[in-house]
Design an enzyme around this catalytic site. Structure first.
Site: not given
Length: 753
Positions: A13, A16, A435, A637, A641
């Site tokens: 669960c 845990c 861009d 790209d 950038d």
């Protein structure tokens, strides 16, 4: 710091998961640990100088669970198969226990019908209602079928914690041992005037139903990792190497960098590489999401696991094993599936105190009912009902299962999502910054115009091309490549350059044959004090046509002007319109001059243009947009950038799945098609909607279920929740959450009209 991913065993669960997280985070040297209950993984960042993997595993063992590392080099070679076998063994064990528990539970229920209904049912033999018979039948269900609940509850107790297994063990044990007392000491009940009611069928049926829920949950969780299995299944098993002029088939594991490989039509490309002989078209849809086959010829890159369609060709292996694009995709998807979304924090906070709170509520329920009514049976039923129905598993599964499915679907569509946080944040995006070069346009600029001050007399034009291209050959800028390609097409011989220098965002310069050559923007020319008036009209004409104008100066005097154009991608206009119809503001960000940028913007339908922005200014420009109170995504790209991608709330890299593109972004769009942005945002919205549905049902279930189980409706309507019904509801709540998450597998990107 080092990062590792551990596969976890023994979790039942969300509590845990919290226990393991606490155990690992307490290890000196561990910086951060995130445990994903749905993926059954722990992502750990640690200082190798202060701790190691063995110490982390020991901490997990001490907490009562087990962990082993998911090694990248084994990932593509059967690690997933091993996990599949483990899950299959678990399913078989659960199936055996459910079968045994189911048969016994049915017998016990039949035997209890006369007592439960108050009717005389002659077709049911009375010996089935005998407490000793029921004790004998129930005991194997309680302690063999429910063995794991007791073991896990004991482990939790040793570390002073409580989990869902604690609730189940307490609830069913309360019913079992209460029933054991009148079975062993019936005279005590007779002397006290108490009824000798037993609830063996409740203990057995509840235990069986919970195990049945675990079985369904186990199988459903296995389906959430289907995307990983599909990706691994894409890779070829063998490769056809060319050795000493002979064709030799070898297992893919034996392929090394530099090997020459032959691929025939219809075959899978085994590893990444570069075509050296022949030509063909490649179906890259399974890796990039690109639907149309891509032409390949010598010099072009090919991606492993893609399918050769038409011709035969030879290529040289450049990436093998865990370095291939496919292996990186698998690793990225696995990391994303093991990460945590911010929306999960609420569920984690709740489950942290949920189990102890439920135990307290159960004790309070028993005390209140027993004190006010003196009816131990009523007190017991309500207490057991609270313990059984309060399972927090649904809360723990609500987010990770949806994230696992969502990131897997993204990978199948060529969208690599680095983590759950990026997936969640994408649905909040308000502004998309694109861009220009390589994102909106093809990224392959071409020289279309060349104008000189002195005209073509005496070969001045070709001489100027030689000077310009010789300097540009030393630059890595895309426009520089266009100039060099133009010179090569004119068969101009390039010469050596001295004192080359690139001025970021301005241009380049160098000394060629004793002449100082400067190439760049008008702004830079003006900063240098160079007069550009002679070619102003040509510059304005080029910019009006949407072309980039670069100035050429020799020895401090303007000598020429080049017009460079980059074609718009065929799908850019459609994608930008779709983004705008999703309610997003689309902004173009470029280092180009304003007139050129605005021409391109008009053509694709973008209204807001940020032009003449230098690379070092792009991140600040994104930050300025964020200061307007907007959630901003930057699409570039992934290399030039990078600062802006990092600054943006969500960075999306357009690329071909390269290492740099993946590292620089939150989301990598392997295909260069801008429509992938639309798909990514729609997928994010669908995933978050799915998570919210899961959380709503999980919260409502627990908030409404506990008071009803505690008997709040009994004084008003006489309604009491049978623990058997509580067990069934609890068991299937987790299954319903996982099933709802699996609905995401039907996700299809919608066309925005």
């Amino acid at each position: 710091m080092e990062n590792t991913t551990l596969k976890l065993r023994g979790m039942s669960c969300a509590s845990c998961a919290s226990s393991i997280e606490d155990a690992i985070n307490s290890v000196p040297g561990v910086n951060e640990c995130i445990v994903n209950f749905g993926a059954e993984q722990a992502t750990v960042e640690y200082d190798p100088r202060r701790t190691d993997l063995e110490a982390i595993q020991e901490a997990v063992d001490a907490a009562g669970y087990s962990a082993y590392p998911l090694l990248e080099q084994n990932l593509m070679a059967g690690e997933d198969d091993a996990e599949k076998r483990h899950r299959l063994r678990e399913s078989r064990d659960l199936m055996r226990k459910v079968t045994v528990g189911g048969i016994i539970s049915i017998v016990l229920l039949i035997g209890s019908l006369p007592m439960m209904t108050g009717l005389h049912l002659p077709f049911i033999p009375m010996w089935l209602h005998n407490p000793w018979v029921q004790l004998i039948l129930t005991t194997p269900v309680q302690f063999w079928c429910g063995y794991s609940f007791y073991i896990n509850a004991w482990k939790a107790l040793k570390r002073h914690a409580a989990t869902m297994d604690t609730l189940i063990a307490l609830g069913t044990s309360a019913a079992y041992f209460y029933s054991l007392f009148p079975t062993l000491f019936p005279s005590f009940f007779i002397n006290q005037g108490l009824t000798q009611d037993v609830y063996y069928e409740t203990a057995a049926v509840v235990m069986t139903l919970i195990l049945l829920g675990r079985l369904f949950e186990n199988r459903a969780k296995g389906q959430t990792s289907e995307a990983i299995r599909k990706l691994i299944g894409l890779q070829a098993k063998t490769a056809r190497l060319i050795r000493n002029g002979q064709e030799v088939d070898v297992p893919i594991e034996e392929v090394q960098i530099g090997n020459v490989i032959l691929v025939r039509p219809g075959e899978k490309i085994p590893v990444d590489g570069e075509v050296i002989e022949g030509a063909s078209t490649i179906d890259e849809a399974m890796v990039t999401g690109e639907s149309l086959p891509v032409k390949k010829q010598p010099g072009d890159e090919v991606i492993g696991a893609t399918i050769n369609k038409t011709g035969s060709f030879k290529f040289r292996a450049t990436r093998v094993g865990s370095d291939t694009v496919l292996a990186q995709i698998v690793q990225l998807v696995q990391q994303a599936q093991g990460s945590k979304a911010p929306i999960q924090r609420l569920a984690d906070q709740v489950t942290g105190w949920f189990v102890p709170a439920v135990i307290a509520i159960a004790l309070l329920t028993f005390i209140i009912w027993f004190n006010f009514t003196g009816n131990v049976t009523l007190a017991l039923i309500t207490t057991v009902g609270v313990l059984i129905i309060a399972c927090p598993c649904a809360l723990g599964l609500a987010t990770p299962t949806s994230v696992m499915v969502g990131t897997g679907i993204g990978a199948e569509n060529g969208i690599l999502i680095k983590g759950a946080e990026s997936l969640e944040l994408a649905h909040k995006i308000q502004t998309i910054v694109l861009d220009k070069t390589g994102t909106i346009t093809q990224g392959k600029p071409t020289v279309t115009d060349f104008v000189t001050v002195n005209g073509t007399a005496n070969g001045n034009e070709m001489r100027l091309v030689q000077l310009t291209a010789s300097v540009e050959r030393n630059s890595e800028h895309p426009l520089a490549e266009a100039v060099v390609r133009y010179a090569q097409s004119q068969e101009v011989k390039l010469v050596d350059v001295k004192e080359f220098e690139a001025i970021t965002g301005s241009g380049v310069r160098g000394i060629v044959s004793g002449h100082l050559v400067q190439i760049g923007t008008q702004r830079w020319m003006e900063e240098l004090g160079i007069n550009t008036q002679a070619l102003q009209q040509d510059k304005e004409r080029l910019e009006y046509l949407g072309k980039t104008a670069i100035w050429i100066a020799v020895d401090g005097q303007i000598q020429g002007l080049m017009g460079i154009s980059d074609a718009i991608k065929p799908t850019s206009i459609q994608a930008i319109r779709a983004l705008q119809k999703l309610g997003l503001e689309v902004v173009m960000l470029t280092g180009d001059n304003r007139r050129t940028a605005e021409t391109i913007a008009r053509e694709v339908g973008i209204k807001r243009v940020l032009a003449e922005v230098r690379p070092e200014q792009k991140a600040a420009t994104v930050q300025k947009l964020q200061s307007e109170g907007k959630i901003v995504a930057m699409v570039g790209d992934g290399i030039n950038d990078a600062p802006a991608l990092a600054q943006a709330d969500v960075g999306m890299a357009i690329g071909t799945g390269t290492d740099v593109a993946i590292a620089a972004s939150d989301i990598t769009l392997i295909s260069g098609d801008l429509r992938s942005i639309v798909t990514a945002i729609q997928l994010s919205r669908a995933t978050i909607r799915n998570i919210r549905q899961n959380l709503f049902f999980a919260f409502i279930y627990n908030v409404a279920g506990i008071p009803i189980a505690a008997g709040i409706l009994f004084p008003i309507f006489g309604w009491l929740l049978n623990p058997i019904i509580a067990g069934a509801a609890m068991a299937f709540s987790s299954v319903s959450v996982v099933t709802n998450a699996l609905r995401l597998r039907k996700f299809q990107a919608k066309a925005v009209a």
